[in-house]
Design a protein around this motif. Sequence first.
Motif, mmCIF file in Angstrom:
data_model
loop_
_atom_site.group_PDB
_atom_site.id
_atom_site.type_symbol
_atom_site.label_atom_id
_atom_site.label_comp_id
_atom_site.label_asym_id
_atom_site.label_seq_id
_atom_site.Cartn_x
_atom_site.Cartn_y
_atom_site.Cartn_z
ATOM 1 N N THR A 181 0.814 -1.213 0.000
ATOM 2 C CA THR A 181 0.000 0.000 0.000
ATOM 3 C C THR A 181 0.854 1.272 0.000
ATOM 4 O O THR A 181 0.312 2.374 0.056
ATOM 5 C CB THR A 181 -0.943 0.017 1.225
ATOM 6 N N HIS A 182 2.165 1.115 -0.054
ATOM 7 C CA HIS A 182 3.075 2.271 -0.090
ATOM 8 C C HIS A 182 2.764 3.112 -1.344
ATOM 9 O O HIS A 182 2.614 2.560 -2.444
ATOM 10 C CB HIS A 182 4.509 1.728 -0.135
ATOM 11 N N TYR A 183 2.697 4.442 -1.175
ATOM 12 C CA TYR A 183 2.177 5.290 -2.253
ATOM 13 C C TYR A 183 2.836 5.062 -3.630
ATOM 14 O O TYR A 183 2.127 4.890 -4.636
ATOM 15 C CB TYR A 183 2.245 6.778 -1.863
ATOM 16 N N PRO A 184 4.170 5.011 -3.717
ATOM 17 C CA PRO A 184 4.760 4.830 -5.056
ATOM 18 C C PRO A 184 4.394 3.499 -5.717
ATOM 19 O O PRO A 184 4.473 3.375 -6.941
ATOM 20 C CB PRO A 184 6.272 4.889 -4.790
ATOM 21 N N ASN A 185 4.003 2.518 -4.907
ATOM 22 C CA ASN A 185 3.594 1.244 -5.497
ATOM 23 C C ASN A 185 2.130 1.260 -5.938
ATOM 24 O O ASN A 185 1.712 0.434 -6.757
ATOM 25 C CB ASN A 185 3.790 0.101 -4.487
ATOM 26 N N VAL A 186 1.360 2.186 -5.377
ATOM 27 C CA VAL A 186 -0.079 2.219 -5.664
ATOM 28 C C VAL A 186 -0.430 3.361 -6.613
ATOM 29 O O VAL A 186 -1.187 3.182 -7.575
ATOM 30 C CB VAL A 186 -0.897 2.399 -4.350
ATOM 31 N N GLY A 187 0.151 4.550 -6.349
ATOM 32 C CA GLY A 187 -0.192 5.736 -7.128
ATOM 33 C C GLY A 187 0.160 5.548 -8.597
ATOM 34 O O GLY A 187 1.189 4.947 -8.920
ATOM 35 N N ASP A 188 -0.718 6.027 -9.494
ATOM 36 C CA ASP A 188 -0.463 5.951 -10.937
ATOM 37 C C ASP A 188 -0.157 4.524 -11.383
ATOM 38 O O ASP A 188 0.732 4.292 -12.206
ATOM 39 C CB ASP A 188 0.719 6.894 -11.268
ATOM 40 N N ASN A 189 -0.850 3.566 -10.793
ATOM 41 C CA ASN A 189 -0.501 2.172 -11.030
ATOM 42 C C ASN A 189 -1.742 1.305 -10.820
ATOM 43 O O ASN A 189 -2.711 1.742 -10.194
ATOM 44 C CB ASN A 189 0.590 1.765 -10.016
ATOM 45 N N PRO A 225 -5.478 2.976 -7.603
ATOM 46 C CA PRO A 225 -5.092 4.117 -6.758
ATOM 47 C C PRO A 225 -6.261 5.012 -6.358
ATOM 48 O O PRO A 225 -6.350 6.170 -6.739
ATOM 49 C CB PRO A 225 -4.077 4.859 -7.634
ATOM 50 N N VAL A 226 -7.194 4.456 -5.607
ATOM 51 C CA VAL A 226 -8.264 5.254 -4.994
ATOM 52 C C VAL A 226 -8.341 4.834 -3.529
ATOM 53 O O VAL A 226 -7.882 3.749 -3.162
ATOM 54 C CB VAL A 226 -9.638 5.047 -5.671
ATOM 55 N N ASN A 227 -8.909 5.686 -2.695
ATOM 56 C CA ASN A 227 -9.004 5.350 -1.278
ATOM 57 C C ASN A 227 -10.123 4.355 -0.991
ATOM 58 O O ASN A 227 -9.940 3.406 -0.253
ATOM 59 C CB ASN A 227 -9.226 6.610 -0.440
#
Length: 328
Positions: A181-189, A225-227
């Motif tokens: 769930t770390h942002y760089p692994n989830v964001g834009d992905n 990448p949504v909450n």
Amino acid sequence: MKIAIIGASGYAGGDLIRLLLTHSSAEMSVVTSRKYAGKPIETVHPHLRGFTDLVFENPAPGEIDADVVFLAVPHTAAMTYARPLLDNGIRVIDLSADYRLPKEIFEKVYGVSHTDYFDAPYGIPELRREEYRNARFVSNPGCFPTGATLAAAPLARFAHTIIYDSKTGVSGAGDNPSATTHYPNVGDNINPYKWTSHRHLAEMRLELSRLGSGARCYFTPHLVPVNRGILTTAHILLNEPMEQEEVERRYRDYYKGEFFIRYQNPTLAAVRGSNFCDMKAESEGERVVVASAIDNLVKGASGQAIQNMNIICGFDERDGLKGAGLLP
Ligand SMILES: NC(=O)c1ccc[n+]([C@@H]2O[C@H](COP(=O)([O-])OP(=O)(O)OC[C@H]3O[C@@H](n4cnc5c(N)ncnc54)[C@H](OP(=O)(O)O)[C@@H]3O)[C@@H](O)[C@H]2O)c1
């Protein structure tokens, strides 16, 4: 009606507090957290500041004074609370997986021993509410099985194969950070995970069989990448072709009068923060594609849990759950 929430510092617990603040008969008396005991709830839920002066506590299960308890704790923790609460005459809604499956299946799927098993009704109101109106304990369904099963139920008996493809928001993993769930692994992905082996598959299969379906069932989830939110696309392969008109008629009839089921294009935004499940079906003859959208923390967890409390306590099912989604 005095309410206690065990695991109130987590995501599902936070949404239980948010929604119960609008319930006409609920008064939250106990909210628990081991880490934050003694701290006001806005320490972790700043959006709730000003609505309540609740302070986290950490009572033993036998010391909890309430009429209804929500267990919003991880699996294996819920099984340590259930019996002492029931023994004290308290009604319990369990959001964890501890009582969703028969003991042997639970132990196999979750890889742990169940230390205090009993049979519990599976609380998916639109499909089963009449079976548990008088229950003192309800096992709340998992988030993926809720959106998937509601999408397939009207056609389940006519299918030989059902494939669920789901996209989920990151809050489904709870508030404990991890590499996944770390942002760089989830964001834009977008990541598929547990391609063939997600734990919720057992629940989905069991519920299909309870609906009288012999369909084989498969499931692959994807992290997006949504909450909040789960969008499920169900590919329902039928024994006999069914035209669009009949499919639509079946969906409208099946969920007639169901406030929380809306037959319309499903989008995450339209259900975000709400207890609605939006769905729509499209037939190409032998395959019907049905997409459904829910908020994993509301219809997939806290909202459905409150709906279940309303059922077993004889309240209006919509009490505490009348808010619309947060579009855009
Ligand atoms: N997130 C979802 O979308 C979702 C959907 C459906 C169902 N669920 C289920 O709902 C439950 C809660 O999920 P969540 O996402 O809210 O998890 P979470 O954010 O990790 O919160 C878990 C809560 O339980 C408490 N807790 C953890 N271990 C405990 C223990 N042994 N005894 C007592 N309290 C304990 C934690 O606080 P302390 O550590 O401070 O005590 C925290 O308040 C889980 O069983 C989950 O599978 C979640």
